[in-house]
Design an enzyme around this catalytic site. Structure first.
Site, PDB file in Angstrom:
ATOM      1  N   GLU A 177      27.428  40.179  36.918  1.00  0.00           N
ATOM      2  CA  GLU A 177      27.595  38.771  36.553  1.00  0.00           C
ATOM      3  C   GLU A 177      29.078  38.399  36.673  1.00  0.00           C
ATOM      4  O   GLU A 177      29.854  38.644  35.736  1.00  0.00           O
ATOM      5  CB  GLU A 177      27.129  38.537  35.114  1.00  0.00           C
ATOM      6  CG  GLU A 177      25.670  38.829  34.870  1.00  0.00           C
ATOM      7  CD  GLU A 177      25.138  38.075  33.655  1.00  0.00           C
ATOM      8  OE1 GLU A 177      24.226  37.266  33.829  1.00  0.00           O
ATOM      9  OE2 GLU A 177      25.650  38.272  32.550  1.00  0.00           O
TER      10      GLU A 177
ATOM     11  N   HIS B 162      27.635  42.126  27.864  1.00  0.00           N
ATOM     12  CA  HIS B 162      27.599  40.791  28.474  1.00  0.00           C
ATOM     13  C   HIS B 162      28.991  40.153  28.424  1.00  0.00           C
ATOM     14  O   HIS B 162      29.759  40.394  27.491  1.00  0.00           O
ATOM     15  CB  HIS B 162      26.584  39.897  27.740  1.00  0.00           C
ATOM     16  CG  HIS B 162      26.356  38.604  28.448  1.00  0.00           C
ATOM     17  ND1 HIS B 162      27.182  37.516  28.289  1.00  0.00           N
ATOM     18  CD2 HIS B 162      25.426  38.251  29.363  1.00  0.00           C
ATOM     19  CE1 HIS B 162      26.746  36.539  29.068  1.00  0.00           C
ATOM     20  NE2 HIS B 162      25.683  36.952  29.728  1.00  0.00           N
TER      21      HIS B 162
END
Ligand code: 13P
Length: 253
Positions: free
Chosen positions: A168, A96
């Site tokens: 993302e 992430h």
């Protein structure tokens, strides 16, 4: 209808154990029909056991926000895939942007985590994405390619049913600035091409989800984009109404 539609909520460092339990209990009551959608909650480590237990007789799934590449040993503060697996956690977010940019995780470490996770029963949600500077410098395609090649180094085979890739863009995370339809479409296409180069037709079947300021207002236009198989949602996954509304939008695709 899309082959796969995933709605994953990344709670990050939010919600106590009790708050998390009440939250998923309420969502379970509100979402009786998920249609085509696979719904995954990713609470903090302290709530994983409780959330798995609360959802045990449902088909909602639970994921961790991180995992270590080693299976055991002197790794203070870390959690292994076997530990996650032993309590019924099915997914783990790996790479992430918060881990990469706030905690300095590099592609090599991320690659080790993916290798270990791919050999386990835990499904990796592998996150990639460019920063604003990289996008402005025209480097988006190169960054995505590098992150995919380095993150998936030494992985010869991919099972599209046991792997999720999350695009993302760093500049869209928590900023309220969503990538445009064209930007998302282009990035997902590039990712697909890279996965095909590495894994052939299996690479083409890997679900690619989008994350970055997804909310109930933009979910419909984003899920309509070719090559978008769902969302990894931060802020909007913390509110019952917005999360349920997004699931209700996605389940029809
Ligand atoms: P936001 O939806 O808050 O932008 O967060 C996205 C994200 O980082 C999910 O992993």
């Amino acid at each position: 209808m899309k082959s796969t539609c995933i709605v994953a909520g990344n709670w990050k460092m939010n919600k106590s154990n009790q708050d998390g339990k009440s939250f998923v209990s309420e969502i379970q009551k509100r979402i009786l029909d998920k249609g085509n959608a696979k719904v995954i909650f990713c609470p903090p480590f302290t709530s994983l056991f409780t959330i798995v237990d609360t959802l045990k007789s449902s088909d909602f799934s639970v994921g961790a926000q991180n995992v270590h590449n080693e299976l055991k040993g002197a790794y203070t503060g870390e959690i292994s895939v076997n530990m996650l697996n032993s309590i019924g956690v099915e997914y783990a977010i790996i790479g992430h942007s918060d881990r990469r940019h706030t905690f300095g995780e590099l592609d090599d470490f991320i690659n080790k985590k993916i290798i270990t996770t791919s050999k386990s029963n835990v499904i990796p949600i592998f996150c990639i994405g460019e920063t604003l500077d990289q996008r402005k410098s025209g480097l988006t395609g190169k960054i995505l390619k590098d992150q995919i090649e380095l993150g998936l180094k030494n992985i010869d085979n991919i099972n599209p049913e046991k792997f999720i890739l999350a695009y993302e863009p760093v500049w869209a995370i928590g900023t309220g600035e969503t990538a445009s339809t064209l930007q998302v479409e282009e990035a997902h296409l590039k990712i697909k091409t890279n996965l095909e180069t590495l894994f052939g037709s299996k690479g083409l079947d890997v679900p690619i989800i989008y994350g970055g300021s997804v909310n109930e207002k933009n979910a419909e236009s984003l899920i309509n984009i070719d090559g978008v198989n769902g969302f990894l949602i931060g802020g909007a996954s913390l509110e019952i109404d917005s999360f349920c509304n997004i699931v209700n939008i996605v389940k029809n695709f």
